[in-house]
Design a protein around this motif. Structure first.
Motif, PDB file in Angstrom:
ATOM      1  N   PRO A 118       0.757  -1.266   0.017  1.00 39.54           N
ATOM      2  CA  PRO A 118       0.082  -0.236  -0.165  1.00 39.54           C
ATOM      3  C   PRO A 118       0.879   1.248  -0.002  1.00 39.54           C
ATOM      4  N   MET A 119       0.387   2.337  -0.496  1.00 34.95           N
ATOM      5  CA  MET A 119       1.120   3.621  -0.392  1.00 34.95           C
ATOM      6  C   MET A 119       0.965   4.233   0.767  1.00 34.95           C
ATOM      7  N   PRO A 120       2.219   4.860   1.179  1.00 35.49           N
ATOM      8  CA  PRO A 120       2.154   5.614   2.723  1.00 35.49           C
ATOM      9  C   PRO A 120       1.199   6.918   2.240  1.00 35.49           C
ATOM     10  N   PRO A 121       0.660   7.109   3.698  1.00 32.57           N
ATOM     11  CA  PRO A 121      -0.191   8.437   3.696  1.00 32.57           C
ATOM     12  C   PRO A 121       0.731   9.672   3.399  1.00 32.57           C
ATOM     13  N   ASP A 122      -0.053  10.618   3.082  1.00 31.64           N
ATOM     14  CA  ASP A 122       0.807  12.003   2.957  1.00 31.64           C
ATOM     15  C   ASP A 122       1.332  12.295   4.456  1.00 31.64           C
ATOM     16  N   GLU A 123       2.690  12.738   4.440  1.00 32.08           N
ATOM     17  CA  GLU A 123       3.311  13.082   5.623  1.00 32.08           C
ATOM     18  C   GLU A 123       3.218  14.603   5.507  1.00 32.08           C
ATOM     19  N   PRO A 124       3.297  15.109   6.915  1.00 35.44           N
ATOM     20  CA  PRO A 124       3.160  16.724   7.029  1.00 35.44           C
ATOM     21  C   PRO A 124       4.490  16.973   6.637  1.00 35.44           C
ATOM     22  N   PRO A 125       4.373  18.458   5.886  1.00 38.05           N
ATOM     23  CA  PRO A 125       5.337  19.177   5.754  1.00 38.05           C
ATOM     24  C   PRO A 125       6.685  19.438   6.957  1.00 38.05           C
TER      25      PRO A 125
END
Length: 355
Positions: free
Chosen positions: A48-55
């Motif tokens: 699965p693709m990792p979730p979007d990480e915070p900046p």
């Protein structure tokens, strides 16, 4: 088995009859390898693709200091040391050099401090009397820095004011009692020189507000502070006798002022007599009496007694008149020297009070 599945025959061996090698035949690719068909069910699913990480937030040094976190430089050093580990052969050598430098600096600092302390203790045991054009000053060596001297503290060690023609000899010792003896001799000598003059009242002081008697009295009181030891009993007796001279000359100052007051009163009586007062008639007699009394004070107790005369002859007491009730009568001149008068003061040594 079919002939299509048989491998191709090997190449013929080289001809060994004439010793020459035939040229290598050209490479001929074989039949292609059949590829297997793709079976999607047999292959594992993709991860699965990792979730979007915070900046990423930029590093804030003030926030790190507020929470007590290590600085960026400390983190870099820690990472470098962990990465280096024991693989760097120069690391123990650099650490040993730095440790040796710190030890050497500590030893040198300790030796320097000990040397300064010893020098300061030795220099602090020096005691001196220094002389300049106007005073003599007791001094002691400095403990820190361990060189030079400074004036001693305390009322008994105040500088002695010297006249221009006074003799002063610089001295040095390592005994505080010996310095006290030298300084005591200087104080007694200076006070005795002032009091041995014919009339110390004529000697000017160091300034307009201080007389020579005040300077001598201060020097003798300072000498008493230095003469408190039991072995200086003789010096204390000498100081007490010199203080008696101080009291004598202070009394002479008051007597001089009293004589000036008598002369002023005599002049005022003469002024009154010249105006021929109506109710009193003895103003001239009082003026004559006060002049005679001032002359006796000026001559002192050893002066010959003379009878005061007027221009016309011996003084005759004027007739007395009745005074109003409750008024104080002045002492009549003819009562001086009577049986009821107090006896004269005993004679003193020659060279009495000079007014």
């Amino acid at each position: 088995m079919s002939t299509e599945d048989e491998p191709p025959p090997p190449p013929p061996p080289p001809d060994a009859g004439n010793g020459e090698v035939d040229a290598m035949p050209a490479y001929e690719p074989g039949p292609p390898t059949p590829s297997l068909p793709y079976d999607a069910a047999a292959m594992p699913p993709p991860p699965p693709m990792p979730p979007d990480e915070p900046p990423l937030v930029p590093y804030d040094a003030s926030l790190a200091d507020a929470v007590g976190a290590p600085s960026a430089a400390a983190l870099r050093r820690k990472a470098r040391d962990e990465h280096r580990g024991d693989d760097d052969p120069d690391l123990p050598q650099r650490r040993s050099r730095r440790t040796m430098a710190i030890i050497a600096a500590s030893i040198f600092g300790g030796i320097s401090i000990a040397a300064l302390a010893l020098l300061g203790h030795a220099n602090g045991e020096r005691y001196l009397i220094t002389c300049d054009s106007s005073k003599a000053t007791p001094e002691e060596g400095r403990g820190f820095p361990p060189w030079g001297t400074h004036a001693m503290a305390g009322p008994e060690w105040k500088a002695v004011t010297l006249p221009p023609n006074a003799e002063c000899k610089p001295r040095e010792t390592d005994d505080a009692d010996q310095l006290a003896g030298w300084y005591l001799d200087i104080l007694i000598d200076q006070a005795s020189t002032t009091l041995s003059a014919k009339n110390p009242l004529e000697i000017a002081g160091p300034d307009a507000k201080t007389s020579s008697l005040d300077v001598a009295s201060a020097q003798l009181n300072q000498a008493l502070l230095l003469a408190r030891a039991p072995d200086k009993r003789d010096q204390r007796k000498e100081i007490e006798r010199l203080l008696g001279d101080i009291d004598y000359w202070h009394a002479s100052v008051r007597l001089r002022d009293a004589s000036a007051t008598l002369l002023d009163a005599a002049k005022q009586f003469e002024t009154a007599a010249a105006k021929r007062p109506r109710h009193v008639t003895d103003a001239a007699a009082w003026a004559t009496f006060l002049h005679r009394l001032a002359d006796q004070l000026h001559g002192g107790p050893n002066a010959p007694v003379t009878t005061a005369t007027t221009a016309a002859g011996p003084m005759i007491a004027p007739a007395t008149t009745a005074a109003p009730m409750g008024s104080a009568l002045p002492v009549e001149p003819d009562q001086v020297g009577s049986a009821d008068a107090p006896p004269p003061a005993p004679p003193v040594a020659a060279g009495g009070v000079l007014l």
